[in-house]
Scaffold this motif. Sequence first.
Motif, PDB file in Angstrom:
ATOM      1  N   LEU A   1      12.122  -5.530   3.116  1.00  0.00           N
ATOM      2  CA  LEU A   1      11.145  -4.482   3.394  1.00  0.00           C
ATOM      3  C   LEU A   1      10.642  -4.596   4.825  1.00  0.00           C
ATOM      4  CD1 LEU A   1       8.970  -4.442   0.131  1.00  0.00           C
ATOM      5  CD2 LEU A   1      11.194  -3.397   0.570  1.00  0.00           C
ATOM      6  N   GLY A   2      10.969  -3.608   5.636  1.00  0.00           N
ATOM      7  CA  GLY A   2      10.398  -3.531   6.968  1.00  0.00           C
ATOM      8  C   GLY A   2       8.955  -3.052   6.867  1.00  0.00           C
ATOM      9  N   THR A   3       8.393  -2.630   7.961  1.00  0.00           N
ATOM     10  CA  THR A   3       6.991  -2.183   7.934  1.00  0.00           C
ATOM     11  C   THR A   3       6.854  -0.738   8.419  1.00  0.00           C
ATOM     12  OG1 THR A   3       6.636  -3.144  10.134  1.00  0.00           O
ATOM     13  CG2 THR A   3       6.056  -4.507   8.227  1.00  0.00           C
ATOM     14  N   GLY A   4       7.937   0.037   8.315  1.00  0.00           N
ATOM     15  CA  GLY A   4       7.882   1.436   8.720  1.00  0.00           C
ATOM     16  C   GLY A   4       7.012   2.271   7.799  1.00  0.00           C
ATOM     17  N   PRO A   5       6.471   3.381   8.291  1.00  0.00           N
ATOM     18  CA  PRO A   5       5.571   4.221   7.489  1.00  0.00           C
ATOM     19  C   PRO A   5       6.240   4.819   6.261  1.00  0.00           C
ATOM     20  CG  PRO A   5       6.170   5.323   9.544  1.00  0.00           C
ATOM     21  CD  PRO A   5       6.641   3.905   9.662  1.00  0.00           C
ATOM     22  N   SER A   6       7.560   4.898   6.228  1.00  0.00           N
ATOM     23  CA  SER A   6       8.243   5.456   5.057  1.00  0.00           C
ATOM     24  C   SER A   6       7.976   4.653   3.800  1.00  0.00           C
ATOM     25  CB  SER A   6       9.758   5.523   5.308  1.00  0.00           C
ATOM     26  OG  SER A   6      10.293   4.224   5.495  1.00  0.00           O
ATOM     27  N   LEU A   7       7.582   3.381   3.944  1.00  0.00           N
ATOM     28  CA  LEU A   7       7.282   2.566   2.753  1.00  0.00           C
ATOM     29  C   LEU A   7       6.158   3.179   1.934  1.00  0.00           C
ATOM     30  CD1 LEU A   7       7.378  -1.265   3.560  1.00  0.00           C
ATOM     31  CD2 LEU A   7       9.005   0.102   2.254  1.00  0.00           C
ATOM     32  N   ASN A   8       5.246   3.874   2.606  1.00  0.00           N
ATOM     33  CA  ASN A   8       4.122   4.468   1.887  1.00  0.00           C
ATOM     34  C   ASN A   8       4.553   5.581   0.951  1.00  0.00           C
ATOM     35  OD1 ASN A   8       2.070   2.831   2.954  1.00  0.00           O
ATOM     36  ND2 ASN A   8       1.982   4.055   4.833  1.00  0.00           N
ATOM     37  N   GLY A   9       5.787   6.056   1.087  1.00  0.00           N
ATOM     38  CA  GLY A   9       6.298   7.087   0.192  1.00  0.00           C
ATOM     39  C   GLY A   9       6.879   6.536  -1.096  1.00  0.00           C
ATOM     40  N   LEU A  10       6.980   5.212  -1.211  1.00  0.00           N
ATOM     41  CA  LEU A  10       7.526   4.626  -2.436  1.00  0.00           C
ATOM     42  C   LEU A  10       6.515   4.733  -3.570  1.00  0.00           C
ATOM     43  CD1 LEU A  10       9.239   1.369  -1.116  1.00  0.00           C
ATOM     44  CD2 LEU A  10      10.370   3.435  -1.964  1.00  0.00           C
ATOM     45  N   GLU A  11       6.995   5.160  -4.721  1.00  0.00           N
ATOM     46  CA  GLU A  11       6.134   5.251  -5.901  1.00  0.00           C
ATOM     47  C   GLU A  11       6.174   3.933  -6.668  1.00  0.00           C
ATOM     48  OE1 GLU A  11       7.514   8.628  -8.052  1.00  0.00           O
ATOM     49  OE2 GLU A  11       6.999  10.048  -6.462  1.00  0.00           O
ATOM     50  N   GLU A  12       5.213   3.768  -7.573  1.00  0.00           N
ATOM     51  CA  GLU A  12       5.111   2.501  -8.298  1.00  0.00           C
ATOM     52  C   GLU A  12       6.343   2.228  -9.147  1.00  0.00           C
ATOM     53  OE1 GLU A  12       1.491   1.524 -10.239  1.00  0.00           O
ATOM     54  OE2 GLU A  12       0.227   2.315  -8.639  1.00  0.00           O
ATOM     55  N   ALA A  13       6.962   3.271  -9.684  1.00  0.00           N
ATOM     56  CA  ALA A  13       8.178   3.075 -10.476  1.00  0.00           C
ATOM     57  C   ALA A  13       9.295   2.520  -9.599  1.00  0.00           C
ATOM     58  CB  ALA A  13       8.611   4.397 -11.104  1.00  0.00           C
ATOM     59  N   GLU A  14       9.363   2.993  -8.365  1.00  0.00           N
ATOM     60  CA  GLU A  14      10.380   2.490  -7.436  1.00  0.00           C
ATOM     61  C   GLU A  14      10.070   1.052  -7.034  1.00  0.00           C
ATOM     62  OE1 GLU A  14      11.700   6.596  -5.187  1.00  0.00           O
ATOM     63  OE2 GLU A  14       9.754   5.701  -4.696  1.00  0.00           O
TER      64      GLU A  14
ATOM     65  N   LYS B   1      -0.332  -6.636   4.913  1.00  0.00           N
ATOM     66  CA  LYS B   1      -1.537  -5.843   5.150  1.00  0.00           C
ATOM     67  C   LYS B   1      -1.481  -4.470   4.480  1.00  0.00           C
ATOM     68  CE  LYS B   1      -2.371  -7.788   9.784  1.00  0.00           C
ATOM     69  NZ  LYS B   1      -2.534  -7.461  11.212  1.00  0.00           N
ATOM     70  N   SER B   2      -0.323  -4.081   3.996  1.00  0.00           N
ATOM     71  CA  SER B   2      -0.115  -2.718   3.500  1.00  0.00           C
ATOM     72  C   SER B   2      -0.326  -2.602   1.991  1.00  0.00           C
ATOM     73  CB  SER B   2       1.313  -2.260   3.835  1.00  0.00           C
ATOM     74  OG  SER B   2       2.270  -2.998   3.075  1.00  0.00           O
ATOM     75  N   ARG B   3      -0.435  -1.374   1.527  1.00  0.00           N
ATOM     76  CA  ARG B   3      -0.520  -1.110   0.086  1.00  0.00           C
ATOM     77  C   ARG B   3       0.721  -1.637  -0.628  1.00  0.00           C
ATOM     78  NH1 ARG B   3       1.785   2.511  -3.486  1.00  0.00           N
ATOM     79  NH2 ARG B   3       3.013   3.389  -1.766  1.00  0.00           N
ATOM     80  N   VAL B   4       1.887  -1.304  -0.077  1.00  0.00           N
ATOM     81  CA  VAL B   4       3.145  -1.743  -0.684  1.00  0.00           C
ATOM     82  C   VAL B   4       3.230  -3.262  -0.687  1.00  0.00           C
ATOM     83  CG1 VAL B   4       5.649  -1.796  -0.360  1.00  0.00           C
ATOM     84  CG2 VAL B   4       4.407   0.368  -0.163  1.00  0.00           C
ATOM     85  N   GLY B   5       2.785  -3.865   0.417  1.00  0.00           N
ATOM     86  CA  GLY B   5       2.847  -5.314   0.515  1.00  0.00           C
ATOM     87  C   GLY B   5       2.064  -6.022  -0.562  1.00  0.00           C
TER      88      GLY B   5
ATOM     89  N   HIS C   1       3.063   2.371  11.284  1.00  0.00           N
ATOM     90  CA  HIS C   1       3.556   1.386  10.335  1.00  0.00           C
ATOM     91  C   HIS C   1       3.023   1.760   8.952  1.00  0.00           C
ATOM     92  CE1 HIS C   1       3.946  -0.913  14.129  1.00  0.00           C
ATOM     93  NE2 HIS C   1       4.954  -1.505  13.515  1.00  0.00           N
ATOM     94  N   CYS C   2       3.359   0.968   7.975  1.00  0.00           N
ATOM     95  CA  CYS C   2       2.885   1.229   6.617  1.00  0.00           C
ATOM     96  C   CYS C   2       1.484   0.673   6.402  1.00  0.00           C
ATOM     97  CB  CYS C   2       3.858   0.639   5.595  1.00  0.00           C
ATOM     98  SG  CYS C   2       4.122  -1.144   5.777  1.00  0.00           S
ATOM     99  N   TYR C   3       0.852   0.205   7.469  1.00  0.00           N
ATOM    100  CA  TYR C   3      -0.507  -0.327   7.410  1.00  0.00           C
ATOM    101  C   TYR C   3      -1.238   0.174   8.656  1.00  0.00           C
ATOM    102  CZ  TYR C   3       1.600  -3.540  10.731  1.00  0.00           C
ATOM    103  OH  TYR C   3       2.276  -4.056  11.817  1.00  0.00           O
ATOM    104  N   ASP C   4      -2.518  -0.065   8.733  1.00  0.00           N
ATOM    105  CA  ASP C   4      -3.306   0.345   9.893  1.00  0.00           C
ATOM    106  C   ASP C   4      -2.960  -0.589  11.058  1.00  0.00           C
ATOM    107  OD1 ASP C   4      -5.127   1.067  11.781  1.00  0.00           O
ATOM    108  OD2 ASP C   4      -6.919   0.654  10.577  1.00  0.00           O
TER     109      ASP C   4
END
Length: 271
Positions: free
Chosen positions: A54-67, A84-88, A204-207
Motif C-alpha cells: 500500500l502506497g500513500t496515494g489519495p486513491s487509497l481513500n476510495g477503497l471500501e471496507e469490503a475491499e 496516519k491515514s484512515r486506510v492505514g 496523499h491518503c492522509y493530511d
Amino acid sequence: MSKFDVKDRLDNVLYRAYNLLSDVLFNLSADLKKIVSGNSIFENIHEGERCFILGTGPSLNGLEEAELSVVNENVVFGVNSLYKSRVGKLVAPRYYTLVDNLYWGSWSGAFADVLEVYKSSPPVFITDPRARHILAATTDAQAALYVHAKKYPVARVDSDLSRNVFATMNVVSNSILAAIYLGFKEIYLLGCDYNAFCTQGHGHCYDDGHEVSQYEYSLAFYLKYYHLTTEFHYLIARLAMEKGVKVVNLTPGSLLDAYPRKSFQDCVQSW
C-alpha cells in the motif's frame, strides 16, 4: 550517436566503477556484513504467497471496507506515513518500509508512531542499518530487514537483501524487492498513484500539509526523480518476470506503467 547517448554511456562506466567500490567497502565492513547477512532468516519465508503493498496515494481513500477486508486476508506492506491515514488504521501491516534518510534523522519518531498504531500486532520494519539504534531503543520492535542499498542500477537490479543491493529511490520499489526476497509470488500494488510531480508533492491518503510545507521541491526535481525511479521500476519488472513473480498495479488512474494494470474487482474475481 547523440550527445545524450554519449553522456549515458559515460555515466554507466562511472556507475559501474562506483558499484565495484561500493561492494569493496561493504565487504571490508565486518559489522555491516553481519547486520545485512542477518536478513537471510527472512528469505523465502512467504514462498508462493500473495501480498499487497500500500502506497500513500489519495486513491487509497476510495477503497471500501469490503475491499480492505480482502486486503487484510493477505500479507500487507505499509510504507511511509500510511499509519496516519484512515486506510492505514483499517489494515494490519505485517511489514512496514521506512527507507528515506529522514527516518533516522528529523522524522525518527515515525518508528515509535507506527508501533503505537499497530501495537496489537507490531510489523517487521524494512529499513536502513542506520536506523538500528532507533529500533534497539524500542522494546516493541520486531526483528527487522536492514537493507544496505548503495549501488546504482545499471541495466539491472537484484533482490538478495543479504548483500549490498541497488538503490531504487522509491519506497514502493524497495517494498517490491523485499517481497520478492521474502518469496511472494503475487504482489499487488494499491495507492501507487505515481503523480506527485503534477502536484508538487501534495496529495496523499492522509493530511500531508505539515510534511509538504517542510520540504519545497521544484518541478525539475520531481521530473528528474520520477524519470530515475520509473527506469528502476522497469528493471524491477524485468527481474520479477525472470523470477516468475507476478506484480500487478491495482491503483485506479495510476501513471506507473512498469507493471500490468488491472482493476481491484477484476483481479479479485479471478482468484
